[in-house]
Design a protein around this motif. Structure first.
Motif, short mmCIF file in Angstrom:
data_model
loop_
_atom_site.label_atom_id
_atom_site.label_comp_id
_atom_site.label_asym_id
_atom_site.label_seq_id
_atom_site.Cartn_x
_atom_site.Cartn_y
_atom_site.Cartn_z
N ASN A 1 0.82 -1.20 0.00
CA ASN A 1 0.00 0.00 0.00
C ASN A 1 0.86 1.26 0.00
N LYS A 2 1.98 1.25 0.73
CA LYS A 2 2.88 2.41 0.74
C LYS A 2 3.41 2.67 -0.65
N ASN A 3 3.71 1.61 -1.39
CA ASN A 3 4.18 1.79 -2.76
C ASN A 3 3.10 2.39 -3.64
N LYS A 4 1.85 1.98 -3.44
CA LYS A 4 0.74 2.54 -4.21
C LYS A 4 0.55 4.02 -3.89
N VAL A 5 0.68 4.38 -2.61
CA VAL A 5 0.55 5.79 -2.20
C VAL A 5 1.67 6.60 -2.85
N HIS A 6 2.89 6.09 -2.78
CA HIS A 6 4.03 6.78 -3.38
C HIS A 6 3.82 6.96 -4.88
N ARG B 1 3.42 10.48 -7.03
CA ARG B 1 4.26 10.75 -8.20
C ARG B 1 3.38 11.04 -9.41
N ASN B 2 2.30 10.28 -9.58
CA ASN B 2 1.39 10.50 -10.71
C ASN B 2 0.74 11.87 -10.63
N LEU B 3 0.38 12.32 -9.43
CA LEU B 3 -0.22 13.65 -9.29
C LEU B 3 0.72 14.73 -9.80
N TRP B 4 1.99 14.61 -9.47
CA TRP B 4 2.96 15.62 -9.88
C TRP B 4 3.29 15.53 -11.36
N MET B 5 3.03 14.38 -11.98
CA MET B 5 3.40 14.20 -13.38
C MET B 5 2.22 14.32 -14.34
N ASN C 1 -12.41 15.41 -17.23
CA ASN C 1 -11.65 14.16 -17.40
C ASN C 1 -10.29 14.25 -16.72
N TYR C 2 -9.64 15.40 -16.89
CA TYR C 2 -8.35 15.63 -16.23
C TYR C 2 -8.52 15.56 -14.72
N LEU C 3 -9.53 16.22 -14.20
CA LEU C 3 -9.77 16.23 -12.76
C LEU C 3 -10.14 14.85 -12.23
N SER C 4 -10.81 14.06 -13.04
CA SER C 4 -11.17 12.71 -12.62
C SER C 4 -9.91 11.88 -12.38
N ARG C 5 -8.93 11.98 -13.29
CA ARG C 5 -7.66 11.28 -13.09
C ARG C 5 -6.95 11.80 -11.83
N MET C 6 -6.94 13.10 -11.67
CA MET C 6 -6.27 13.70 -10.52
C MET C 6 -6.95 13.29 -9.21
N ARG C 7 -8.28 13.26 -9.23
CA ARG C 7 -9.02 12.89 -8.03
C ARG C 7 -8.73 11.44 -7.63
N MET C 8 -8.65 10.55 -8.61
CA MET C 8 -8.34 9.14 -8.32
C MET C 8 -6.97 9.02 -7.66
N ASN C 9 -5.98 9.72 -8.18
CA ASN C 9 -4.64 9.66 -7.59
C ASN C 9 -4.62 10.29 -6.20
N ASN C 10 -5.39 11.34 -6.01
CA ASN C 10 -5.40 12.01 -4.70
C ASN C 10 -6.15 11.18 -3.65
N MET C 11 -7.05 10.33 -4.07
CA MET C 11 -7.74 9.47 -3.10
C MET C 11 -6.74 8.59 -2.36
N LEU C 12 -5.73 8.11 -3.06
CA LEU C 12 -4.69 7.29 -2.43
C LEU C 12 -3.64 8.14 -1.71
N SER C 13 -3.18 9.18 -2.40
CA SER C 13 -2.05 9.93 -1.85
C SER C 13 -2.46 10.96 -0.81
N ASN C 14 -3.67 11.49 -0.92
CA ASN C 14 -4.19 12.44 0.05
C ASN C 14 -3.22 13.59 0.32
#
Length: 175
Positions: free
Chosen positions: A61-66, A70-74, A85-98
């Motif tokens: 799980n820590k690897n998935k958060v990391h 990384r995906n959020l920044w890239m 659509n862009y925000l949907s991808r960003m929201r999915m990544n932020n759900m994990l990384s918070n």
């Protein structure tokens, strides 16, 4: 080495002595937890497989958060891609990384298409660096901006169509 590490305790103690840093901290904290019953061995885990499953679940799980951070920044909004659509991808990544809202806001703004980024800068001249009060409001601010830009484009298109219509009407009246 099955003969050297015959029991569950032997296996867990051996593997538990190997890690460093956060993994070692996790192991030491978990081995202090209450035991399943007082008659069991001193470790929390009844079997070596339980230990491995806990270990893998926590650190996978820590690897998935990391990776999500990384995906959020890239992430960048693709040319012609709708903001939602862009925000949907960003929201999915932020759900994990918070991410904290300030970092999320920076990621969202940085990843937008240049024209949208410029529009936001124009509308929020002095406050672009100020993140909205919550992550949800960060997303909503970008959605609102996208709707405003779309409305402006529709107005511009309507004005252009009206101008063309007037030109055509004038040409017909002369002809």
């Amino acid at each position: 080495m099955p003969l050297t590490y015959e029991t569950t305790n032997d296996k867990i103690l051996y593997v538990g002595a190997l890690p460093t840093d956060s993994v070692k901290t996790w192991y030491l904290a978990n081995k202090q937890k209450p035991k399943p019953d007082l008659l069991s061995s001193w470790t929390v885990w009844v079997t070596y497989e339980d230990f491995l499953n806990d270990f893998i679940a926590i650190h996978e799980n820590k690897n998935k958060v990391h990776e999500a951070k990384r995906n959020l920044w890239m992430e960048y909004q693709n040319s012609g891609e709708r903001i939602k659509n862009y925000l949907s991808r960003m929201r999915m990544n932020n759900m994990l990384s918070n991410l904290p809202r300030e970092q999320l806001w920076e990621c969202l703004i940085t990843g937008l298409q240049a024209d949208i980024h410029e529009y936001i800068k124009h509308v929020n001249k002095d406050s672009l660096d100020l993140a909205p009060a919550s992550p949800g409001m960060c997303f909503q601010a970008i959605i609102n901006t996208g709707m405003a830009i779309e409305k402006e484009k529709q107005c511009e298109q309507w004005i252009q169509n009206q101008c063309k219509l007037k030109e055509q009407t004038a040409a017909v009246a002369k002809g």
